[in-house]
Design a protein around this motif. Structure first.
Motif, PDB file in Angstrom:
ATOM      1  N   TRP A 374       1.833 -16.671  -0.504  1.00 35.53           N
ATOM      2  CA  TRP A 374       3.005 -16.613   0.820  1.00 35.53           C
ATOM      3  C   TRP A 374       3.048 -15.110   1.092  1.00 35.53           C
ATOM      4  N   TYR A 375       2.953 -14.263   0.107  1.00 34.81           N
ATOM      5  CA  TYR A 375       3.236 -12.707   0.334  1.00 34.81           C
ATOM      6  C   TYR A 375       2.345 -12.303   1.329  1.00 34.81           C
ATOM      7  N   ASP A 376       1.087 -12.497   1.034  1.00 34.45           N
ATOM      8  CA  ASP A 376      -0.020 -11.957   1.784  1.00 34.45           C
ATOM      9  C   ASP A 376      -0.001 -12.781   3.225  1.00 34.45           C
ATOM     10  N   ALA A 377       0.595 -13.780   3.233  1.00 32.21           N
ATOM     11  CA  ALA A 377       0.858 -14.438   4.690  1.00 32.21           C
ATOM     12  C   ALA A 377       1.659 -13.858   5.493  1.00 32.21           C
ATOM     13  N   HIS A 378       2.839 -13.145   4.893  1.00 37.61           N
ATOM     14  CA  HIS A 378       4.064 -12.199   5.882  1.00 37.61           C
ATOM     15  C   HIS A 378       3.635 -10.809   5.553  1.00 37.61           C
ATOM     16  N   ARG A 379       2.508 -10.440   5.633  1.00 37.85           N
ATOM     17  CA  ARG A 379       1.976  -9.046   5.720  1.00 37.85           C
ATOM     18  C   ARG A 379       1.301  -8.757   6.903  1.00 37.85           C
ATOM     19  N   TYR A 380       1.335  -7.913   7.421  1.00 35.58           N
ATOM     20  CA  TYR A 380       0.578  -7.431   8.618  1.00 35.58           C
ATOM     21  C   TYR A 380       0.126  -5.945   8.756  1.00 35.58           C
ATOM     22  N   THR A 381      -0.747  -5.865   9.833  1.00 39.97           N
ATOM     23  CA  THR A 381      -1.448  -4.519  10.113  1.00 39.97           C
ATOM     24  C   THR A 381      -0.519  -4.014  11.310  1.00 39.97           C
ATOM     25  N   ALA A 382      -0.680  -2.612  11.801  1.00 40.39           N
ATOM     26  CA  ALA A 382      -0.090  -2.090  12.840  1.00 40.39           C
ATOM     27  C   ALA A 382      -0.873  -2.293  13.922  1.00 40.39           C
ATOM     28  N   ASN A 383      -2.305  -2.835  13.853  1.00 40.80           N
ATOM     29  CA  ASN A 383      -3.186  -2.904  14.854  1.00 40.80           C
ATOM     30  C   ASN A 383      -2.762  -3.697  15.854  1.00 40.80           C
ATOM     31  N   GLY A 384      -2.889  -3.377  17.300  1.00 35.62           N
ATOM     32  CA  GLY A 384      -2.485  -3.987  18.293  1.00 35.62           C
ATOM     33  C   GLY A 384      -0.793  -3.545  18.700  1.00 35.62           C
ATOM     34  N   LEU A 385       0.122  -3.031  17.689  1.00 39.76           N
ATOM     35  CA  LEU A 385       1.127  -2.796  18.094  1.00 39.76           C
ATOM     36  C   LEU A 385       1.562  -1.639  18.921  1.00 39.76           C
ATOM     37  N   SER A 386       2.345  -1.426  19.593  1.00 37.90           N
ATOM     38  CA  SER A 386       2.579  -0.075  20.277  1.00 37.90           C
ATOM     39  C   SER A 386       4.138   0.537  20.099  1.00 37.90           C
ATOM     40  N   TRP A 387       4.160   1.726  19.954  1.00 34.19           N
ATOM     41  CA  TRP A 387       5.292   2.572  19.927  1.00 34.19           C
ATOM     42  C   TRP A 387       5.215   3.696  21.036  1.00 34.19           C
TER      43      TRP A 387
END
Length: 403
Positions: A374-387
């Protein structure tokens, strides 16, 4: 820009968040000092209290996301929620579409963890941090400010509204290192020349309660409370050495997870109501949508309305990566410690102080594996995100791209 017309029965909504306010440190807890947060206790008697309310992740930015978006935040140290394109559909955006004015006020520095970006992503149209208050607020610690200075700007904004409004106020003084503003330090000096951290925190929490009272009295003088919903909540608690833990970010015990939580809505909720069962701050958004009469799809949210039965389970995690993940099901609390490759469980009914954990019970190994998944399913990478957005709003302008 044209503003959608609002329905006359839509209520004003105010959420007052007390930084690092633990349930057991407040006067809502059975046996607690009535002098800890006396005004909050009086508000609780006027409305509905959730005594088993827990934070999802005990860090302010992550907790705000869970409260105002009804979804689990990214369960990791990175504040991905501030990205321009982080997927979210939060309460302020939904209310704004229906004609609400929306504003977020905090006593802490506006630059801390890119708070203007977060609240803009959520849908707020107005933001004020410590730098925007009426007079320069004395810095308290590394991020805080005098919470008393929140009251007048927030009330002034509220008084200017001609349509329903949604406002969030976030205090800061109870955050580590518990630096006291002059008006509280003066009181503290009468009792002890150099009060310790625990005493300073208690006095600051009492000060936050006094700020809440001043704000509420001003609010009552300017709006019709029969058409207003007032929520008071902690974002997480604080640890002072119990269980060998301090502060909050990586503490999975209830001195940090459990928070005071009360809703006063005279036109919609009767006095003296009690929310049964273990609940989560995820439940705030669907509850406010229901109280406002705004239709929503329950399956789109991780939280459940407090006006209905408690969900069978809710999850929580630590802020630092792989420090802890757990879940509460009724009075059963299971915690996985990924780095240690260990797990513990607590019977909160028989052991409410969490002093006698069952360490690595063999019959819970499968559940521990499921927690990891469950924990791994709610963790993400910053790939594709923009600041990349430069202008936030008002005076909050980034001078460079990834600021």
């Amino acid at each position: 820009r044209s503003t959608p017309s609002s329905r006359p029965d839509w209520p004003n909504i105010v959420v007052f968040v007390i930084e690092a306010a633990g349930y057991h440190s407040s006067s809502l807890a059975p046996g607690a000092s009535p002098h800890a947060t006396p005004f909050l206790a009086r508000l609780g008697r006027r409305g509905m209290v959730a005594h088993q309310m827990r934070a999802v992740l005990p860090h302010t930015t992550k907790s705000l996301f869970s409260m105002l978006c009804g979804r689990y935040p990214a369960l990791q140290h990175e504040i991905l929620e501030t990205a321009d394109d982080y997927p979210m559909r939060c309460l302020p955006a939904i209310l704004r579409e229906r004609g609400y004015a929306t504003a977020f006020f905090q006593a802490a520095s506006g630059s801390f963890e890119s708070r203007p970006r977060l609240v803009a992503n959520m849908g707020f149209e107005h933001f004020a941090g410590r730098e925007d208050l009426d007079r320069a607020a004395e810095e308290l610690g590394f991020l805080g400010g005098d919470d008393l200075l929140l009251v007048e700007p927030a009330i002034r904004w509220i008084a200017a509204q001609k349509r329903p409004f949604f406002a969030v106020l976030l205090t800061s003084a109870t955050h580590h290192p518990y630096a006291m503003p002059p008006w509280i330090a003066k009181i503290a000096g009468r009792h002890a020349p150099d009060p310790g951290a625990n005493t300073r925190y208690a006095m600051l929490l009492r000060g936050a309660d006094a700020v809440l009272e001043r704000f509420t009295r001003n609010l009552e003088a300017r709006v019709e409370m029969e058409r207003t919903v007032l929520v008071v909540s902690g974002d997480h608690g604080e640890a002072f050495g119990r269980h060998g833990r301090w502060q909050h970010d990586n503490v999975f015990f209830d001195e940090v997870l459990r928070v005071p939580f009360a809703i006063v809505a005279p036109g919609r909720l009767g006095a003296g109501r009690r929310v049964e069962g273990a609940r989560s701050l995820l439940d705030l958004m669907p509850t406010l949508l229901e109280l406002a009469g705004v239709a929503f799809e329950p399956r789109a949210l991780d939280g459940r309305t407090l006006l209905g039965p408690a969900p069978p389970v809710h999850h929580f995690a630590c802020w630092y990566d792989n420090a802890c993940v757990g879940r509460v099901r009724g009075a059963d609390k299971l915690v996985l410690l990924p780095v240690a490759r260990s797990w513990v469980s607590f019977d909160l009914l028989a052991d409410p102080a969490e002093e006698t954990p069952a360490v690595e019970p063999a019959d819970r190994a499968g559940e521990a594996v499921a927690l990891r998944q469950w924990y791994d399913a709610h963790r993400y990478t910053a790939n594709g995100l923009s600041w990349t957005r430069r202008t936030l709003f008002g005076s909050w302008i980034c001078s460079r791209g990834n600021t």
